[in-house]
Scaffold this active site. Structure first.
Site, PDB file in Angstrom:
ATOM      1  N   CYS A 100      34.628 -15.715 -17.345  1.00 23.71           N
ATOM      2  CA  CYS A 100      35.339 -16.642 -18.237  1.00 23.71           C
ATOM      3  C   CYS A 100      35.216 -16.267 -19.711  1.00 23.71           C
ATOM      4  CB  CYS A 100      34.847 -18.071 -18.015  1.00 23.71           C
ATOM      5  SG  CYS A 100      33.189 -18.357 -18.653  1.00 23.71           S
ATOM      6  N   GLU A 136       0.624   1.525  20.951  1.00 29.89           N
ATOM      7  CA  GLU A 136       0.030   1.178  19.653  1.00 29.89           C
ATOM      8  C   GLU A 136       1.104   1.243  18.572  1.00 29.89           C
ATOM      9  OE1 GLU A 136      -2.637   4.451  19.167  1.00 29.89           O
ATOM     10  OE2 GLU A 136      -3.715   3.961  21.001  1.00 29.89           O
ATOM     11  N   GLU A 168      -5.617   6.405  10.882  1.00 33.11           N
ATOM     12  CA  GLU A 168      -4.653   6.340   9.792  1.00 33.11           C
ATOM     13  C   GLU A 168      -5.248   5.529   8.636  1.00 33.11           C
ATOM     14  OE1 GLU A 168      -1.959   8.004  10.628  1.00 33.11           O
ATOM     15  OE2 GLU A 168      -0.269   7.309   9.402  1.00 33.11           O
ATOM     16  N   CYS A 178      30.457 -13.565 -20.525  1.00 35.90           N
ATOM     17  CA  CYS A 178      30.618 -13.799 -19.088  1.00 35.90           C
ATOM     18  C   CYS A 178      31.778 -12.958 -18.557  1.00 35.90           C
ATOM     19  CB  CYS A 178      30.874 -15.276 -18.812  1.00 35.90           C
ATOM     20  SG  CYS A 178      31.273 -15.577 -17.078  1.00 35.90           S
ATOM     21  N   TYR A 214     -22.281 -13.142   0.098  1.00 38.78           N
ATOM     22  CA  TYR A 214     -22.252 -11.691   0.245  1.00 38.78           C
ATOM     23  C   TYR A 214     -22.658 -11.031  -1.085  1.00 38.78           C
ATOM     24  CZ  TYR A 214     -20.421  -6.998   1.095  1.00 38.78           C
ATOM     25  OH  TYR A 214     -20.305  -5.637   1.231  1.00 38.78           O
ATOM     26  N   CYS A 224      25.780 -17.617 -17.879  1.00 34.51           N
ATOM     27  CA  CYS A 224      27.027 -17.927 -18.567  1.00 34.51           C
ATOM     28  C   CYS A 224      26.920 -19.362 -19.044  1.00 34.51           C
ATOM     29  CB  CYS A 224      28.186 -17.763 -17.587  1.00 34.51           C
ATOM     30  SG  CYS A 224      29.654 -18.656 -18.088  1.00 34.51           S
ATOM     31  N   ARG A 269      -5.213  15.535   7.093  1.00 35.63           N
ATOM     32  CA  ARG A 269      -4.653  16.351   8.174  1.00 35.63           C
ATOM     33  C   ARG A 269      -4.206  17.717   7.639  1.00 35.63           C
ATOM     34  NH1 ARG A 269       0.590  17.019  10.018  1.00 35.63           N
ATOM     35  NH2 ARG A 269       0.675  17.681  12.187  1.00 35.63           N
ATOM     36  N   CYS A 275      33.841 -22.237 -16.323  1.00 35.35           N
ATOM     37  CA  CYS A 275      33.815 -20.900 -15.734  1.00 35.35           C
ATOM     38  C   CYS A 275      34.271 -20.980 -14.278  1.00 35.35           C
ATOM     39  CB  CYS A 275      32.392 -20.333 -15.819  1.00 35.35           C
ATOM     40  SG  CYS A 275      32.226 -18.738 -15.016  1.00 35.35           S
ATOM     41  N   SER A 317       0.795  16.668  15.753  1.00 32.26           N
ATOM     42  CA  SER A 317       1.768  15.680  15.341  1.00 32.26           C
ATOM     43  C   SER A 317       2.380  15.095  16.625  1.00 32.26           C
ATOM     44  CB  SER A 317       2.728  16.418  14.425  1.00 32.26           C
ATOM     45  OG  SER A 317       3.982  15.983  14.583  1.00 32.26           O
ATOM     46  N   LEU A 318       3.353  14.236  16.509  1.00 36.22           N
ATOM     47  CA  LEU A 318       3.928  13.598  17.695  1.00 36.22           C
ATOM     48  C   LEU A 318       5.412  13.917  17.783  1.00 36.22           C
ATOM     49  CD1 LEU A 318       2.381  10.026  17.370  1.00 36.22           C
ATOM     50  CD2 LEU A 318       1.896  11.659  19.188  1.00 36.22           C
ATOM     51  N   LYS A 324      10.528   5.722  17.377  1.00 34.62           N
ATOM     52  CA  LYS A 324      10.692   5.255  16.000  1.00 34.62           C
ATOM     53  C   LYS A 324      11.626   4.037  15.921  1.00 34.62           C
ATOM     54  CE  LYS A 324       9.246   7.681  12.881  1.00 34.62           C
ATOM     55  NZ  LYS A 324       9.427   9.075  12.479  1.00 34.62           N
ATOM     56  N   ASP A 369     -17.884 -15.360   0.202  1.00 30.85           N
ATOM     57  CA  ASP A 369     -18.010 -14.180  -0.660  1.00 30.85           C
ATOM     58  C   ASP A 369     -19.224 -14.268  -1.581  1.00 30.85           C
ATOM     59  OD1 ASP A 369     -15.730 -13.453   0.548  1.00 30.85           O
ATOM     60  OD2 ASP A 369     -14.472 -13.396  -1.273  1.00 30.85           O
ATOM     61  N   ALA A 370     -19.483 -15.484  -2.080  1.00 33.48           N
ATOM     62  CA  ALA A 370     -20.578 -15.654  -3.038  1.00 33.48           C
ATOM     63  C   ALA A 370     -21.913 -15.262  -2.406  1.00 33.48           C
ATOM     64  CB  ALA A 370     -20.631 -17.096  -3.514  1.00 33.48           C
ATOM     65  N   TYR A 430      -7.292   5.633  15.995  1.00 30.14           N
ATOM     66  CA  TYR A 430      -6.482   5.697  17.216  1.00 30.14           C
ATOM     67  C   TYR A 430      -6.846   6.845  18.135  1.00 30.14           C
ATOM     68  CZ  TYR A 430      -3.745   8.619  13.980  1.00 30.14           C
ATOM     69  OH  TYR A 430      -3.351   9.529  13.045  1.00 30.14           O
ATOM     70  N   LYS A 488       1.016   6.446  24.663  1.00 25.41           N
ATOM     71  CA  LYS A 488       0.160   7.538  25.124  1.00 25.41           C
ATOM     72  C   LYS A 488      -0.168   7.313  26.593  1.00 25.41           C
ATOM     73  CE  LYS A 488      -1.930   7.619  20.559  1.00 25.41           C
ATOM     74  NZ  LYS A 488      -3.055   7.225  19.725  1.00 25.41           N
ATOM     75  N   LYS A 499       2.815   2.448  15.307  1.00 31.91           N
ATOM     76  CA  LYS A 499       2.676   3.684  14.537  1.00 31.91           C
ATOM     77  C   LYS A 499       2.555   3.278  13.077  1.00 31.91           C
ATOM     78  CE  LYS A 499       4.585   8.304  14.052  1.00 31.91           C
ATOM     79  NZ  LYS A 499       4.597   8.457  12.603  1.00 31.91           N
ATOM     80  N   ASP A 547       2.238   3.390   9.161  1.00 31.78           N
ATOM     81  CA  ASP A 547       2.868   4.271   8.192  1.00 31.78           C
ATOM     82  C   ASP A 547       1.886   4.556   7.061  1.00 31.78           C
ATOM     83  OD1 ASP A 547       4.815   5.830   7.217  1.00 31.78           O
ATOM     84  OD2 ASP A 547       6.143   4.211   6.577  1.00 31.78           O
TER      85      ASP A 547
HETATM   86  S1  IVH Z   1      -1.731   9.750  17.698  1.00 29.07           S
HETATM   87  C1  IVH Z   1      -1.906  13.895  19.192  1.00 29.07           C
HETATM   88  N1  IVH Z   1      -1.483   7.205  17.155  1.00 29.07           N
HETATM   89  O1  IVH Z   1       1.701   9.599  13.303  1.00 29.07           O
HETATM   90  C2  IVH Z   1      -1.748  12.519  18.704  1.00 29.07           C
HETATM   91  N2  IVH Z   1      -0.713   8.773  15.553  1.00 29.07           N
HETATM   92  O2  IVH Z   1       3.718  11.709  13.853  1.00 29.07           O
HETATM   93  C3  IVH Z   1      -1.649  12.415  17.246  1.00 29.07           C
HETATM   94  N3  IVH Z   1       0.188   7.792  13.505  1.00 29.07           N
HETATM   95  O3  IVH Z   1      -0.132  12.361  12.209  1.00 29.07           O
HETATM   96  C4  IVH Z   1      -1.586  11.136  16.634  1.00 29.07           C
HETATM   97  N4  IVH Z   1      -0.158   5.697  14.063  1.00 29.07           N
HETATM   98  O4  IVH Z   1      -0.570  10.097  11.108  1.00 29.07           O
HETATM   99  C5  IVH Z   1      -1.276   8.455  16.731  1.00 29.07           C
HETATM  100  N5  IVH Z   1      -1.357   4.920  16.769  1.00 29.07           N
HETATM  101  C6  IVH Z   1      -1.153   6.166  16.351  1.00 29.07           C
HETATM  102  C7  IVH Z   1      -0.580   6.457  15.098  1.00 29.07           C
HETATM  103  C8  IVH Z   1      -0.362   7.783  14.735  1.00 29.07           C
HETATM  104  C9  IVH Z   1       0.293   6.510  13.135  1.00 29.07           C
HETATM  105  C10 IVH Z   1       0.627   8.938  12.700  1.00 29.07           C
HETATM  106  C11 IVH Z   1      -0.417   9.980  12.490  1.00 29.07           C
HETATM  107  C12 IVH Z   1       0.167  11.271  13.014  1.00 29.07           C
HETATM  108  C13 IVH Z   1       1.621  10.972  12.986  1.00 29.07           C
HETATM  109  C14 IVH Z   1       2.340  11.806  14.015  1.00 29.07           C
END
Ligand code: IVH
Length: 675
Positions: free
Chosen positions: A414, A116, A176, A411, A38, A429, A139, A435, A84-85, A317, A35-36, A228, A293, A118, A120
């Protein structure tokens, strides 16, 4: 003009070097320089840029500290909606998804899936024009998001400029933004120290950090970005597979999840899911499932979309680790050492794969920190084998008749006075063995498997024995008759004989077990083993001075004080005499002068090892005199990290603690083990 040329060349070289080291550190997790060094390069660049403001450029590695605050975020239209998924919650639902995809594609055999974790966090879109980050957006509702470019620029794993040369004229990368658990813990500690409210979980912390109108604040937050997928792009030809697309993004300098794999068919998906679910708690970040996917992009095209989600992907999930439930009551339990622990009685809730109806509230400070009242809606978290925790209160759902939690004044078992030692969170206690709760807990501990291992003497039986007045200390156990045992409720003659025999058999024990069984505060199995090895027998330990105790690996000043206090106590000494008189014995251990090259060092093992188990590695390090700790702190000497290492590795890196791999460890053990 020409006099400027060397300075300009140096500036470009510094920018290239810093970009490279940023990439190694933040994207590959594999720093090449300390680090130093850098910092030295960065200071040199900052000085040059200050001297030549005309050379400032928005994609210079110096421009990560955050720009001017804004009053609101501008709106951004997504040319290609951010979808979304669909979710699956069971193997059957995943099998349905796979079957439907194969039917639509007319494929009989197994499909290749890109698998992959997912993450959070929050979905974002990054737009690169001619290889430069031009815009970053949330998004939002999938069609319209918010422009968070200034904030995203502060995230080190987001390249401001793509690596390599042949990038598309226009490239939208999606991924993400999230926070590592270690970063989240550190941020919350800082929040608390500053008297601010801590964040509930890493996802909320990431969201709150991105929503800052002042990018200077975002810059201080430990955010990460993992990519992703690709949205719009112009001026290149896409590869044939999603997995190749990710590989290409990696080459351009984006962080790609290391757990990403291509798997075959439903079977491959299920195996991947099971593997990651088992390792979920060991990852450095939170994940809430697996995204599968269809790997071939032509097949993705054929499958297309329905409403807001693609037909070629699904999120399988994991069982939720956090749920909302209601706090019905708080009870106070007294432990072996007298610590009074508030326990939350909850409306039963299914979380982390089990039904939870109790959760620890730790101590009075924790109740105050949570601001929790009886009747509140609370968020309960259970991750893996971890004891369920009350994470926070859902403030807006507080009922009018909520009642404050009152810590008892004496306590609850006791009636003895409660006391709080300076610098300790626990309230205890003062009754000691007067006790009943402490007596019961100390006997349960004495009989437990890893202590004296008395089969059949479980928690219920101990409670019966104490309540019936037959046993009030561990020494009384050896005076029990078969008749006394058989006289207890629900105790058959045969069981009474078995328990009696098991108690008798426990007389023949080992010194480490006996020391652990005594229940001396802070003396766990490892310390008991170290004490036994160091002193060889009980008497030298009982006579040891503080200085002598501190010579034992694993014993610090606090543990030494507890050991001294324990053996100075006349009641404890009487119990030990009675145990010995009853025939409890162990073989003395040879005390030898040891070859301890690692004496005084503290090592941490994390991730997987290939040539030995972590336990074997630990034993070898202990034999060389090292302490082996479960977590990384500023006092850690060295961290051995194998594949799959997560938050401990991240913490070691952030603290600048040397990290070595298995090959290094093997060579070291080879060279240093006593022959
Ligand atoms: S693919 C059309 N890949 O999950 C495909 N999403 O419930 C769209 N997420 O809005 C997303 N990890 O925020 C994809 N490896 C991953 C992901 C991922 C997390 C989230 C993402 C998306 C949400 C959908």
């Amino acid at each position: 003009m020409s006099t400027q040329a060397p300075a300009r060349a140096r500036l470009e070289s510094l920018r290239d070097q810093l970009d490279h080291h940023n990439y190694c550190y933040y994207v590959l997790d594999a720093p090449e320089i300390p680090d130093a060094e850098y910092d030295r390069l960065m200071r040199e660049l900052l000085a040059l840029e200050a001297e030549h403001p005309e050379w400032l450029s928005p994609d210079s590695p110096s421009q990560r500290v955050g720009g001017e605050p804004v009053s609101a975020f501008a709106e951004v239209e997504h040319r290609l909606p951010m979808l979304s998924l669909d979710n699956a919650f069971s193997n059957t639902e995943l099998a349905d998804f796979d079957r439907r995809a194969r039917e639509r594609l007319g494929v009989e055999g197994a499909l290749d899936y890109a698998a992959e974790p997912k993450l959070d966090g929050l979905a974002v879109s990054l737009l690169y024009r001619a290889g430069r980050l031009a815009r970053a957006a949330t998004r939002g509702d999938g069609h319209t998001g918010e422009d968070i470019t200034a904030n995203v620029r502060t995230i080190r794993s987001v390249p401001l400029k793509l690596r390599g040369t042949d990038w598309p004229a226009l490239l939208e990368v999606r991924g993400e933004i999230y926070m590592l658990r270690a970063g989240f813990e550190a941020l919350n500690e800082a929040q608390r120290n500053a008297g601010l409210k801590p964040f509930v979980n890493p996802r909320n912390a990431a969201a709150g950090s991105l929503r800052q109108l002042d990018p200077g604040i975002t810059a201080t937050r430990p955010l990460e970005m993992c990519c992703y997928g690709v949205g719009i792009s112009e001026g290149w030809s896409l590869p044939e597979r999603h997995s190749e697309l990710l590989e290409q993004l990696g080459i351009w300098g984006f962080r790609i999840n290391r757990e990403s794999r291509v798997v075959q068919g439903l079977e491959g998906c299920l195996a991947y899911y099971a593997d990651l679910q088992a390792r979920r708690d060991g990852l450095a970040y939170d994940i809430d499932g697996i995204v599968f996917k269809v790997d071939r992009l032509d097949q993705q095209g054929q499958l297309g979309f329905v409403s807001r989600a693609p037909r070629w992907a699904i999120a399988y999930k994991f069982p939720a680790q956090e749920e909302i439930t209601r706090l019905l009551d708080v009870e106070f339990q007294v432990g072996r050492t007298g610590a009074v622990t508030p326990v939350a009685r909850l409306e039963p809730v299914f979380v982390g794969g089990v039904t939870v109806s109790n959760a620890t509230l730790h101590n009075a400070d924790e109740i105050a920190r949570l601001g929790v009242m009886i009747g509140d809606a609370v968020i309960v978290r259970r991750a893996g084998d971890v004891i369920p925790q009350v994470v926070s209160v859902v403030g807006e759902r507080r009922p009018q008749d909520a009642v404050a939690v009152r810590f008892p004044e004496t306590c609850p078992v006791c009636g003895s006075a409660l006391e709080r030692t300076e610098g300790e969170a626990a309230i205890r206690c003062s009754g000691g063995l007067v006790c009943a709760a402490q007596r019961k807990e100390s006997i349960k501990h004495f009989a437990s498997r890893r202590a004296m291992d008395i089969e059949g003497l479980g928690d219920k039986l101990v409670e019966q024995l104490v309540d019936a007045g037959l046993v009030s200390s561990i020494a009384d156990l050896y005076q029990l008759s078969v008749d006394q045992l058989a006289g207890l409720e629900r105790m058959a003659d045969k069981s009474a004989q078995n328990v009696h025999a098991a108690i008798a058999a426990s007389r023949d024990t080992s010194l480490p077990r006996f020391l652990f069984a005594l229940g001396i505060r802070e003396v766990g199995e490892t310390t008991a083993r170290a004490l036994a090895r160091h002193f060889g027998d009980l008497d030298p330990l009982m006579q040891a001075s503080e200085v002598e105790l501190l010579e034992v690996p694993d014993v610090g000043p606090i543990v030494a004080r507890h050991i001294l206090e324990f053996f100075a106590n006349a009641d404890n000494r009487a119990v030990i005499s009675r145990l010995r008189a009853a025939g409890v014995h162990w073989p003395a251990l040879a005390v030898e002068a040891r070859h301890e090259p690692l004496k005084g060092e503290t090592w941490v093992l994390t991730g997987n090892l290939e040539s030995m188990t972590r336990d074997e590695a630990m034993q070898q390090l202990l034999a060389l005199g090292a302490k082996v700790a479960g977590s990384v702190s500023a006092r850690t000497t060295r961290v051995v990290a194998g594949p799959g290492a997560g938050s401990k590795l991240a913490r070691a890196e952030s603290l600048g603690i040397p990290v070595v791999d298995e090959a290094w460890l093997l060579t070291f053990l080879d060279e240093n083990s006593a022959s």
